[in-house]
Scaffold this active site. Sequence first.
Site, mmCIF file in Angstrom:
data_model
loop_
_atom_site.group_PDB
_atom_site.id
_atom_site.type_symbol
_atom_site.label_atom_id
_atom_site.label_comp_id
_atom_site.label_asym_id
_atom_site.label_seq_id
_atom_site.Cartn_x
_atom_site.Cartn_y
_atom_site.Cartn_z
ATOM 1 N N HIS A 170 24.238 46.393 60.366
ATOM 2 C CA HIS A 170 23.783 47.767 60.426
ATOM 3 C C HIS A 170 24.665 48.393 61.513
ATOM 4 C CE1 HIS A 170 20.282 46.176 58.361
ATOM 5 N NE2 HIS A 170 19.759 47.385 58.272
ATOM 6 N N HIS A 219 22.296 46.113 50.023
ATOM 7 C CA HIS A 219 21.624 46.321 51.314
ATOM 8 C C HIS A 219 20.137 46.596 51.087
ATOM 9 C CE1 HIS A 219 21.726 47.453 55.682
ATOM 10 N NE2 HIS A 219 20.525 47.853 55.302
ATOM 11 N N GLN A 271 16.732 42.606 64.283
ATOM 12 C CA GLN A 271 16.283 44.010 64.206
ATOM 13 C C GLN A 271 16.145 44.672 65.581
ATOM 14 O OE1 GLN A 271 14.589 46.355 61.385
ATOM 15 N NE2 GLN A 271 15.487 47.404 63.129
ATOM 16 N N ASP A 316 18.353 49.906 50.502
ATOM 17 C CA ASP A 316 17.786 49.741 51.837
ATOM 18 C C ASP A 316 16.281 49.443 51.818
ATOM 19 O OD1 ASP A 316 17.965 49.463 54.553
ATOM 20 O OD2 ASP A 316 18.298 51.564 55.018
ATOM 21 N N GLU A 350 24.076 53.451 62.646
ATOM 22 C CA GLU A 350 23.068 54.179 61.857
ATOM 23 C C GLU A 350 22.376 55.159 62.797
ATOM 24 O OE1 GLU A 350 19.948 51.830 60.119
ATOM 25 O OE2 GLU A 350 19.189 53.496 58.925
ATOM 26 N N HIS A 360 15.813 45.310 52.424
ATOM 27 C CA HIS A 360 14.936 44.622 53.389
ATOM 28 C C HIS A 360 13.736 44.072 52.639
ATOM 29 C CE1 HIS A 360 16.989 45.963 57.115
ATOM 30 N NE2 HIS A 360 17.418 46.913 56.295
HETATM 31 ZN ZN LIG Z 1 18.923 48.333 56.528
#
Ligand SMILES: [Zn+2]
Length: 432
Positions: A210, A57, A152, A309, A213, A59
């Site tokens: 996701h 995971h 996102q 992440d 979260e 970005h």
């Molecule tokens: Zn993430």
Amino acid sequence: MLDLILRGARLPDRSDPVDIAVADGTIADIAPRIDGAAAREIEATGRLVGPPFADPHFHMDATLSLGLPRMNVSGTLLEGIALWGELKPLLTPEAVAERALKYCDLAVAQGLLAIRSHVDVCDDRLTAVEALTEVRKQVAPYIDLQLVAFPQDGLFRAPNAEANLLRALDMGVDVVGGIPHFERTMDDGAASVKRLCAIAVERGLPVDLHCDETDDPMSRHVETLAAETTRLGLGGRVVASHVTSMHSIDNYYASKLIPLIAESGMHIVPNPLINITLQGRSDTYPRRRGLTRIPELRAAGVNIGLGQDCTMDPWYAMGSADMLEVAHMAVHAVPMTSREAIRWSYDGVTVNSFAVMGLPDPTLRIGGPADMVVLQARDPIEAVRLKATRLFVIRRGKVISETPPRRALLTLDGRPTSIDPADYAPSDETRQ
Ligand SMILES: [Zn+2]
């Protein structure tokens, strides 16, 4: 003649040292003593030789953008998303690719050779998708890079998000992403889970959301995701990332939810570095940690990989592509401090995360690919404790990164003149 021999290697689950022979990018033999010559020999001298690390995971479109166009002052997830929204219109494919490639160099040096990166698809230009599909091609000889089409700003909340997500998949993005807890309502969140699973079925792709979260104990999208996974028979193709709301749910609901997750066969990916810093921000004291329930999910038989992440982006100012740092943080933040649990955290950043990504088991074996990391540590627990130096990183039999061992020179009367941190491992008798 062999291409490479590693001598005196200690495998993660074997205490007696072995030699490892490599030919044509493959492990040709593993035995207590291998005779014969090789183009290169490496003395592992009883150090741990394990598979590469995997980060399930990440970005990569945002990495190394810290400070662009400004810093995250509150430190929250929501300010991070807003800040990323300010940066997005300013992105160029060249700049995204340059930062991503720079990150991949660091990843290689850290023995991190498999990465699943979410890519924001809420920009109509799909700048990051264009850049990262090119980067994926460029790094393919040394990194297995998977891309997730990530809306996102919300599949239903952001204009064009679904159309852009489908376009990104058409461009060769590997996995269907989502963010149900960021949709406008709980109903929209649940609907987004169902829609994303349907897209995955239509296209024969994995799903990685996701999911929950948030510190909101009422955020229960993982329940919908588990139910859809079971209903559609998607099993090991589905990943729920973060799932921090499970930290805040009551124990009775957890006792219902965890068996549903286990039944579905989905994977769970906590991100300890980020969850411990982003969650609990609206609390005064006591302040919640916000990590999902790793020991309970493990006990139910759920496969859990640990993700990094972020590294130096709108959500996290730190990070160093070091998956042992991620395991180390998991041990502290959960907390889970038994020898067995610390040993497990090493699997969390190696074999378990390969399984999350749907990649073959990377355990070193005869006939398997010669992808290996030599660590300045004796065993997996020591590797996590020390966040050990990656002395050699080997991909398909070739050394692609070398780092000198960490050693301090002391100038103290009557004391040793040099120390190796790996020499502080507990004795064999006290280790267990
Ligand atoms: Zn993430």
